[in-house]
Scaffold this active site. Structure first.
Site, PDB file in Angstrom:
ATOM      1  N   ASP A  10       0.835  -1.202   0.000  1.00 57.20           N
ATOM      2  CA  ASP A  10       0.000   0.000   0.000  1.00 57.20           C
ATOM      3  C   ASP A  10       0.872   1.254   0.000  1.00 57.20           C
ATOM      4  OD1 ASP A  10      -2.327  -1.518  -0.008  1.00 57.20           O
ATOM      5  OD2 ASP A  10      -2.317  -1.709   2.176  1.00 57.20           O
ATOM      6  N   ASP A  61      -5.000  -6.404  -7.162  1.00 56.10           N
ATOM      7  CA  ASP A  61      -6.245  -6.140  -6.446  1.00 56.10           C
ATOM      8  C   ASP A  61      -6.896  -4.859  -6.971  1.00 56.10           C
ATOM      9  OD1 ASP A  61      -8.255  -5.928  -4.537  1.00 56.10           O
ATOM     10  OD2 ASP A  61      -6.922  -5.119  -2.994  1.00 56.10           O
ATOM     11  N   LEU A  62      -7.618  -4.983  -8.086  1.00 57.42           N
ATOM     12  CA  LEU A  62      -8.264  -3.816  -8.691  1.00 57.42           C
ATOM     13  C   LEU A  62      -9.779  -3.845  -8.553  1.00 57.42           C
ATOM     14  CD1 LEU A  62      -6.117  -3.348 -11.940  1.00 57.42           C
ATOM     15  CD2 LEU A  62      -5.806  -2.318  -9.674  1.00 57.42           C
ATOM     16  N   LYS A  63     -10.337  -4.943  -8.097  1.00 60.73           N
ATOM     17  CA  LYS A  63     -11.769  -5.050  -7.771  1.00 60.73           C
ATOM     18  C   LYS A  63     -12.668  -4.544  -8.901  1.00 60.73           C
ATOM     19  CE  LYS A  63     -11.064  -4.460  -2.756  1.00 60.73           C
ATOM     20  NZ  LYS A  63      -9.667  -3.984  -2.731  1.00 60.73           N
ATOM     21  N   LEU A  64     -12.548  -5.127 -10.068  1.00 61.02           N
ATOM     22  CA  LEU A  64     -13.350  -4.675 -11.200  1.00 61.02           C
ATOM     23  C   LEU A  64     -14.843  -4.830 -10.912  1.00 61.02           C
ATOM     24  CD1 LEU A  64     -10.502  -4.934 -12.494  1.00 61.02           C
ATOM     25  CD2 LEU A  64     -11.650  -5.640 -14.590  1.00 61.02           C
ATOM     26  N   ASP A  66     -18.231  -3.550 -13.304  1.00 55.27           N
ATOM     27  CA  ASP A  66     -18.794  -2.758 -14.391  1.00 55.27           C
ATOM     28  C   ASP A  66     -19.699  -3.677 -15.200  1.00 55.27           C
ATOM     29  OD1 ASP A  66     -19.101  -0.720 -16.484  1.00 55.27           O
ATOM     30  OD2 ASP A  66     -17.236   0.131 -15.708  1.00 55.27           O
ATOM     31  N   THR A  70     -17.436  -4.616 -20.518  1.00 57.17           N
ATOM     32  CA  THR A  70     -16.298  -3.798 -20.101  1.00 57.17           C
ATOM     33  C   THR A  70     -15.337  -4.606 -19.230  1.00 57.17           C
ATOM     34  OG1 THR A  70     -17.575  -1.756 -20.212  1.00 57.17           O
ATOM     35  CG2 THR A  70     -15.631  -1.738 -18.799  1.00 57.17           C
ATOM     36  N   THR A 121     -14.059  -5.915   4.396  1.00 58.15           N
ATOM     37  CA  THR A 121     -13.900  -6.112   5.834  1.00 58.15           C
ATOM     38  C   THR A 121     -14.130  -4.830   6.628  1.00 58.15           C
ATOM     39  OG1 THR A 121     -11.501  -5.896   5.555  1.00 58.15           O
ATOM     40  CG2 THR A 121     -12.402  -8.126   5.672  1.00 58.15           C
ATOM     41  N   GLN A 192     -10.408  -1.649  10.066  1.00 61.78           N
ATOM     42  CA  GLN A 192     -11.024  -2.944   9.840  1.00 61.78           C
ATOM     43  C   GLN A 192     -11.979  -3.259  10.983  1.00 61.78           C
ATOM     44  OE1 GLN A 192     -10.480  -4.367   7.063  1.00 61.78           O
ATOM     45  NE2 GLN A 192      -8.361  -4.278   6.419  1.00 61.78           N
ATOM     46  N   ARG A 213      -0.540  -3.035   6.849  1.00 62.46           N
ATOM     47  CA  ARG A 213       0.122  -2.194   7.838  1.00 62.46           C
ATOM     48  C   ARG A 213       0.878  -2.938   8.935  1.00 62.46           C
ATOM     49  NH1 ARG A 213      -5.131   1.576   8.312  1.00 62.46           N
ATOM     50  NH2 ARG A 213      -6.007  -0.398   7.581  1.00 62.46           N
TER      51      ARG A 213
END
Length: 234
Positions: A10, A61-64, A66, A70, A121, A192, A213
């Site tokens: 991150d 980790d782009l969490k598409l 749409d 697409t 989460t 979280q 973290r």
């Protein structure tokens, strides 16, 4: 791939990311890493290729989320990056998830593993009801999304470690559970809301834990990573 700790990178720049990874240059075990939206949007696909060239497995980790067409086209592009794992939101419907599998599959029939986000989460029952107008119990919602992801041909889901065992009961042991929201027993939960320790996640049956973290912001990230591996994998 077996059980593993995935380190969330991150960071907002290539320099910070590679400086962090340099700390692990002497490690025999190359950390499996997660590249999320912050880093990907800052540096683009080049950072994926560079980290892959260093020998790391990558969860992109782009969490598409749409319309199916697409997402299918976007997944076709991502399939060329040689990542090991990528994801989308299960809330995008079965049609979208099936289209994603089609797009991700290369001409030779291979593809990265594909998993679906059930509920983040940071979401609890109250926020799910008040913000999303979903009034079913959160466990029931997660199980429904997991079953729909399996129906669509996905390999697993992202879920809280609290739900990992139930997902395996509903979808089978081979259906992967990738669980963020993992903190050391003596650590800070941060933002979280549904969290568990690495040892507890192992006990309940998570296949992969995603840890950010507690490792990246630790005084000694390598020691923190080793501790995670010891508690979860060894």
């Amino acid at each position: 791939m077996g059980k593993d700790v995935i380190v969330a990178l991150d960071f907002d720049s290539k320099e910070k990311t590679l400086s962090f990874l340099d700390k692990f240059s002497g490690e025999e075990r190359k950390p499996f890493v997660k590249i999320g939206m912050e880093l990907y949007y800052a540096e683009g696909p080049a950072i994926v290729r560079e980290i892959k060239a260093r020998g790391h497995k990558i969860f992109l980790d782009l969490k598409l989320h749409d319309i199916p067409n697409t997402v299918k086209k976007a997944m076709a592009v991502l399939s060329n990056l040689d990542v090991d794992l990528c994801n989308l939101h299960a809330a995008g419907t079965v049609a979208m998830m099936k289209a994603a599998v089609e797009g991700l599959t290369r001409p030779d029939g291979t593809r990265p593993l594909l998993i679906a986000v059930t509920q983040l989460t940071s979401t609890d029952q109250q926020s799910m009801e008040e913000d999303l107008l979903i009034h079913e119990p959160i466990d029931k919602v997660v199980m429904h999304y997991a079953r729909r992801a399996k129906e669509a041909g996905l390999d697993g889901v992202v879920c809280s470690p609290l739900e990992s065992g139930k997902v395996h009961e509903a979808c089978g042991k081979e259906f992967l559970t990738v669980t963020p929201g993992v903190r050391f027993a003596d650590g800070d939960a941060g933002d979280q809301k549904r969290v568990m320790t690495p040892a507890q996640a192992k006990e309940i049956g998570s296949d992969y834990i995603v840890v950010g973290r507690p490792i990246t912001q630790a005084p000694d990230p390598v020691a923190a990573y080793r501790r995670c591996v010891t508690e979860f994998v060894d």
